[in-house]
Design an enzyme around this catalytic site. Structure first.
Site, PDB file in Angstrom:
ATOM      1  N   ALA A 423     -85.310 -38.968 -45.067  1.00 45.52           N
ATOM      2  CA  ALA A 423     -85.957 -38.711 -46.345  1.00 45.52           C
ATOM      3  C   ALA A 423     -86.837 -39.909 -46.683  1.00 45.52           C
ATOM      4  O   ALA A 423     -86.739 -40.967 -46.072  1.00 45.52           O
ATOM      5  CB  ALA A 423     -84.925 -38.480 -47.447  1.00 45.52           C
ATOM      6  N   MET A 424     -87.727 -39.710 -47.674  1.00 49.07           N
ATOM      7  CA  MET A 424     -88.633 -40.786 -48.079  1.00 49.07           C
ATOM      8  C   MET A 424     -88.808 -40.751 -49.593  1.00 49.07           C
ATOM      9  O   MET A 424     -89.157 -39.728 -50.162  1.00 49.07           O
ATOM     10  CB  MET A 424     -89.986 -40.615 -47.382  1.00 49.07           C
ATOM     11  CG  MET A 424     -91.025 -41.624 -47.832  1.00 49.07           C
ATOM     12  SD  MET A 424     -90.486 -43.325 -47.453  1.00 49.07           S
ATOM     13  CE  MET A 424     -91.432 -44.238 -48.669  1.00 49.07           C
ATOM     14  N   GLU A 425     -88.570 -41.908 -50.231  1.00 46.33           N
ATOM     15  CA  GLU A 425     -88.473 -41.981 -51.685  1.00 46.33           C
ATOM     16  C   GLU A 425     -89.816 -42.175 -52.366  1.00 46.33           C
ATOM     17  O   GLU A 425     -89.990 -43.031 -53.227  1.00 46.33           O
ATOM     18  CB  GLU A 425     -87.527 -43.117 -52.081  1.00 46.33           C
ATOM     19  CG  GLU A 425     -88.018 -44.528 -51.807  1.00 46.33           C
ATOM     20  CD  GLU A 425     -87.961 -44.949 -50.357  1.00 46.33           C
ATOM     21  OE1 GLU A 425     -88.381 -46.070 -50.051  1.00 46.33           O
ATOM     22  OE2 GLU A 425     -87.478 -44.168 -49.518  1.00 46.33           O
ATOM     23  N   HIS A 457     -79.122 -41.497 -52.254  1.00 47.83           N
ATOM     24  CA  HIS A 457     -79.798 -42.665 -51.677  1.00 47.83           C
ATOM     25  C   HIS A 457     -81.246 -42.711 -52.116  1.00 47.83           C
ATOM     26  O   HIS A 457     -81.757 -43.742 -52.539  1.00 47.83           O
ATOM     27  CB  HIS A 457     -79.709 -42.589 -50.151  1.00 47.83           C
ATOM     28  CG  HIS A 457     -80.512 -43.650 -49.456  1.00 47.83           C
ATOM     29  ND1 HIS A 457     -79.949 -44.808 -48.967  1.00 47.83           N
ATOM     30  CD2 HIS A 457     -81.834 -43.726 -49.157  1.00 47.83           C
ATOM     31  CE1 HIS A 457     -80.881 -45.550 -48.403  1.00 47.83           C
ATOM     32  NE2 HIS A 457     -82.043 -44.915 -48.508  1.00 47.83           N
ATOM     33  N   GLU A 458     -81.939 -41.588 -52.017  1.00 46.75           N
ATOM     34  CA  GLU A 458     -83.361 -41.587 -52.304  1.00 46.75           C
ATOM     35  C   GLU A 458     -83.656 -41.697 -53.796  1.00 46.75           C
ATOM     36  O   GLU A 458     -84.645 -42.286 -54.197  1.00 46.75           O
ATOM     37  CB  GLU A 458     -84.012 -40.317 -51.725  1.00 46.75           C
ATOM     38  CG  GLU A 458     -83.880 -40.217 -50.209  1.00 46.75           C
ATOM     39  CD  GLU A 458     -84.405 -41.437 -49.478  1.00 46.75           C
ATOM     40  OE1 GLU A 458     -85.360 -42.081 -49.957  1.00 46.75           O
ATOM     41  OE2 GLU A 458     -83.854 -41.770 -48.412  1.00 46.75           O
ATOM     42  N   HIS A 461     -82.419 -45.265 -54.403  1.00 50.78           N
ATOM     43  CA  HIS A 461     -82.783 -46.104 -53.268  1.00 50.78           C
ATOM     44  C   HIS A 461     -81.867 -47.295 -53.151  1.00 50.78           C
ATOM     45  O   HIS A 461     -82.260 -48.445 -53.130  1.00 50.78           O
ATOM     46  CB  HIS A 461     -84.241 -46.512 -53.291  1.00 50.78           C
ATOM     47  CG  HIS A 461     -84.738 -46.610 -51.886  1.00 50.78           C
ATOM     48  ND1 HIS A 461     -85.051 -47.778 -51.274  1.00 50.78           N
ATOM     49  CD2 HIS A 461     -84.891 -45.657 -50.953  1.00 50.78           C
ATOM     50  CE1 HIS A 461     -85.384 -47.554 -50.024  1.00 50.78           C
ATOM     51  NE2 HIS A 461     -85.288 -46.279 -49.809  1.00 50.78           N
TER      52      HIS A 461
END
EC number: 3.4.11.-
Length: 966
Positions: A423-425, A457-458, A461
């Protein structure tokens, strides 16, 4: 399966029977030095040779002539390596300075005198000629400007000198705001773009330098006047030169360009999937972390250059577009095109910019002042609800926990069908791999736990993973090739390599250690204060430590303590020696291989925790001792039978006891294992295997501790023991130590057989019990222990699907059914398990087919290639084929995955981590050396070489022990 008939691959002899930066406060700073790790090749020339020559029944030197046939493709591949290396040398030669060696012999007195006389005469002649003729002996015979610049600055693509000679951008110009307009064409996979950058000149300069990669720049204007640009491709930089200094103030730089949508997984890239009707659908998405925004629009692509962004996206009317901010307006452009304009963004770094053009559906819900939405492909609309509910709950929790409201009016979570990262925040637009966001009706609690943890988490973060994650980070950080959490990097590849378990899992682990050290909610208070103070700003780790120190009531300098954990690589080994009530504690840098390490006098400030037989299970039993020196003495108030340090493994260090200390702990576990928590028992297992691998304890001592495991039934210690023993089994298997491998199987059956038998195949609701059951039954099935594993045609608990599927994949019929299931399934957790099963086959033809299809992406998504390599390499039948495939397809692999990326790291370690012979060591060294600076200098290559050497040493030291004790 008919598909395999077209493939012709050599069958290995005697092998028929076996037929994978956030600048949230200073995690990664690009202003870094270059860690150089040259491979010691001893003038070895790369001569590719099929690693399949080392197989069952053959020694390292027993090679037949007819086994040379497979070498041809590898030899041809060697030519491409040579060509690439020469290209890199020529590119570098344009700006490399010459340096003298710094050493010479002492001349004689006579020679020195003569030399001085000659120098005086020559200097006198030069001065006369210079003043009389006004000439400095250039080829033109006249005055020439100082040519020093030629040796400093590189040449741009058109041959002119590029006016900047640093990988980092100059600080004289900063962006203030970007207006970005994009028009992707999803038919021909290109896009048109224009960017207008409002820049602030902070110091007078004649140059503006920024990033651009793989773009065709059509036109550039500066304050309305067309300007010429220069490009230096190795550093992905472009420059605009001006005849006079730009005065301090604001200016506007406009750039119009075209580019191809990226075919890899970074930048603005094209993605595709096949829907349930068999129709191929396309989309475009972004992945800019760490250094790929420059592939989508020219920009100042470093985290510190924060600015605001306004984005406009032109698309076909059948698609939607998404970006970080809410949409303001959609304009009909006619001809089937529409333009979406999004709100001006918050101040942020370029790598957090994101946009998507796709035919997605969504569900939404409002949380406080934020609209939360989950997007996915239309076929998977039934799988988004769990993610939406989870995201809403977590957002409410984080708003409350951090006392800091989420700052945007919308939050989108998007499942991308073809996405490499988990994933990417991105601000307001978090992108996910489908398996980490979507949950079907038959997904297990373990699948849901994965989705929950990734979303958590994302959103925050902040990494919240626990014991097994810490063990993974300890294993990597115990190598010479490791690096500090805060380290210096100087190339894009080194930035990519920072995204590893040291940066993430070790970073999380030392924060958890700090959280356990502070009391009364001080950690939460400090973090909340820090977030509020530095909101939307650039910051550094020192600011976080200061915030925590300010709220702490303890006599503790958080900054002083934490710097010892972030600026040093590795972690400490604490050795405990007890004599009565006096305990001597010693710390040293723990390395699995200390032979080639440099002298390391690093000292850590260690918040040591410990319990004893007097009180060991309750949280109130924990005692703390701060070890700051090399050696210290702890005085106990009373006599104790045993001591256990690093309570619940909260600290990022391992512990070694003297002979009596280990004997006391082992005896206590055998008498009643519940005197220690399950986390403490798991940590003892992890530590003693690590100590054995480093040579500090014998493997006989490991087996002494493992005697208690027959009584163990908790998830953490059982799974850790199975993991460690499984690693040894695979090493023995790969070396064709068939007798020892068989005895290891018997050892595992003897110690875990009863627990395996007690596992049911019924529905289980506890995540911990499902994890335990899956680990036990998968080990039993992979080693053919008793008759635990049969192919089940009826309903299967979802947490056991992977285990059952792997059994089914060993027959042609079962494998064919699984392949059909994989092609038509829209349930991503199920599809993931099916792919693992397909890759676990022992059939060579199927192995080669799945390797090829996962790399070219024709029938298996290329994002799954690292998983395929990892799974295939676990079996004897496939690991050598996978290694050869990696070598022979290296150029294709690095076109798909960036050099240094997590995917490349995973591929390299999967392919090499089970080698333990001199032959394979030399082969790996030669291959990676042949790749030039972008191959041999990768930190992961050094880790791979070091791991092979460790495997060799461990085998040499312990084969006799295994022979006599198993």
């Amino acid at each position: 399966v008919d598909t395999f008939n077209t493939f012709k691959a050599p069958q290995p002899r005697n092998m028929i029977e076996n037929s994978m930066f956030e600048e949230e406060p200073d995690v990664v700073d690009l202003a870094k030095e270059s860690p150089s790790y040259p491979i010691d090749t001893d003038d070895v020339v790369y001569e590719p040779r099929s690693s399949r020559l080392l197989v069952r029944g053959l020694g390292e030197n027993d090679l037949d002539e007819d086994e040379e046939d497979y070498e041809s493709s590898a030899r041809l591949l060697g030519m491409s390596f040579m060509n690439r290396s020469s290209n890199q040398r020529s590119a570098a030669s344009s700006y490399i300075r010459q340096h003298y060696s710094g050493s010479c012999s002492m001349p004689s007195t006579k020679t020195m005198v003569v030399g001085v006389v000659v120098l005086v005469l020559v200097a006198s002649m030069l001065m006369v000629l210079y003043f009389l003729l006004g000439c400095n002996f250039t080829t033109a015979g006249c005055q020439k400007t100082n040519s020093t610049m030629d040796s400093i600055y590189p040449n741009s693509t058109n041959g002119e000198l590029f006016p900047w000679a640093d990988l980092r951008l100059p600080c004289s110009v900063h962006p203030v705001h970007y207006n970005i307009t994009l028009h992707p064409d999803l038919t021909i996979m290109t896009f048109q773009g224009s960017v207008s950058i409002l820049v602030q000149v902070l110091n007078e300069t004649k140059n503006i330098v920024l990033h651009s990669s793989d773009m065709n720049i059509i036109k550039a204007t500066f304050d309305g006047k067309e300007v010429h640009f220069l490009e230096y491709k190795p550093w992905q930089q472009i420059a605009f030169k001006f005849p006079e200094d730009l005065k301090k103030g604001q200016y506007v730089l406009n750039i119009t360009y075209t580019a191809n949508l990226s075919s890899s997984y970074d930048g603005f890239y094209n993605s595709s999937y096949v829907d349930t009707n068999g129709i191929k659908r396309v989309l475009a998405a972004t992945q800019f972390e760490p250094l790929a925004a420059r592939k989508a629009f020219p920009c100042f692509d470093e985290p510190a250059f924060k600015s605001t962004f306004t984005i406009k996206m032109t698309r076909e009317s059948k698609y939607i577009s998404l970006s970080n901010m809410p949409k303001v307006i959609t304009t009909d452009l006619k001809n089937g095109l529409e333009e979406d304009e999004f709100e001006k963004s918050v101040n942020m770094s370029t790598y957090l910019v994101a946009f998507i053009v796709a035919d997605f559906i969504s569900v939404s819900k409002n949380v406080s002042k934020t609209k939360v939405s989950v997007y996915a492909v239309p076929d998977k609309k039934e799988q988004v609800q769990y993610a939406l509910d989870t995201a809403c709950k977590l957002l409410e929790f984080y708003n409350s926990f951090f006392k800091n409201e989420y700052p945007l009016s919308k939050l989108d979570l998007v499942a991308i069908p073809d996405f490499l990262a988990g994933a990417m925040e991105n601000w307001g637009l978090i992108t996910f791999r489908e398996t980490t966001l979507l949950v079907g009706s038959n997904s297990s609690a373990i699948d849901k736990q994965l989705v929950t943890s990734v979303i958590a988490h994302e959103l925050a973060h902040q990494d919240t993973e626990f014991l097994n994650v810490r063990f993974k980070a300890l294993a990597k950080d115990a190598l010479n090739s490791s690096h500090p959490v805060s380290t210096v990097v100087s190339t894009p590849e080194q930035v990519e390599e920072m995204f590893d378990s040291v940066s993430y899992e070790k970073g999380a682990s030392i924060l958890l250690m700090l959280n356990a050290t502070l009391t009364d909610g001080e950690f939460q208070k400090g973090v909340t204060q820090y977030l509020q103070k530095y909101k939307l700003s650039n910051t550094k780790s020192e600011n976080l430590w200061n915030s925590l120190s300010q709220v702490s009531k303890q006599n503790l300098s958080v900054s002083e303590m934490m710097n010892t954990w972030t600026v040093h690589k590795g972690f400490p080994l604490v050795t405990v020696k007890r004599s009565g009530t006096q305990v001597t504690l010693t710390q040293e840098h723990f390395l699995l291989n200390a032979e080639n390490s440099t002298d390391d006098s690093s000292l850590w400030h260690i918040p040591l925790t410990y319990v004893s037989d007097k009180c060991s299970v309750l949280s109130s039993c924990k005692q703390v001792f701060h070890l700051k020196e090399k050696t210290a003495t702890l005085k106990l108030p009373d006599q104790v039978k045993w001591l256990k340090f690093n309570v619940r493994s909260d600290g990022f260090y391992i512990v070694h006891y003297d002979e009596e200390g280990w004997k006391d702990l082992i005896g206590a576990l055998k008498e009643d294992m519940n005197v220690l928590s399950c986390k403490d028992r798991a940590a003892l297992i992890n530590n003693i295997f690590a100590l054995s691998r480093s040579g500090k304890v014998s493997f006989r001592q490991v087996l002494n501790l493992m005697d208690y495991i027959r009584n163990e039934n908790e998830t953490a210690p059982v799974t850790e023991a199975l993991f460690q023993l499984g690693q040894i089994y695979r090493l023995l298997d790969k070396r064709s130590e068939l007798d020892l491998a068989s005895r290891m199987t018997s050892y595992i059956e003897d110690h875990f057989g009863s627990l395996m038998e007690n596992q049911s195949w019924d529905l289980e609701t506890s995540v911990s019990k499902m994890t335990l059951r899956s680990a036990l039954l998968e080990m039993a099935c992979s080693l053919n222990i008793r008759n635990f594993c049969v192919v089940i045609d009826s309903w299967i608990p979802s947490d056991l699907m992977r285990t059952v599927f792997k059994v089914a994949a060993q027959t042609d019929e079962g494998w064919g059914k699984l392949l059909d299931m994989y092609k038509h399934s829209i349930n991503d957790p199920e599809k993931h398990k099916t792919l693992e099963a397909l890759a676990s086959t022992q059939d060579v033809w199927k192995i080669i087919w799945i390797l090829q299809k996962s790399l070219d992406g024709s029938e298996i998504q290329t994002q799954e290639f690292p998983l395929v390599i990892n799974t295939i390499c676990k079996s004897f039948a496939g690991y050598l084929y996978a290694w050869d495939f990696v070598k022979e397809n290296w150029d294709k692999i690095t076109q798909k995955f960036s050099v240094g990326s997590f995917a490349i790291q995973s591929i390299i370690m999967s392919a090499t981590s089970q080698f333990s012979t001199k032959t394979h060591l030399v082969e790996a060294q030669n291959f990676f050396s042949s790749l030039g600076t972008k191959g041999s200098q990768m930190r992961i290559v050094q880790e791979a070489i070091e791991t092979i050497k460790l495997n060799m040493r461990w085998m040499e030291n312990n084969l006799n022990t295994l022979q006599s004790w198993l």
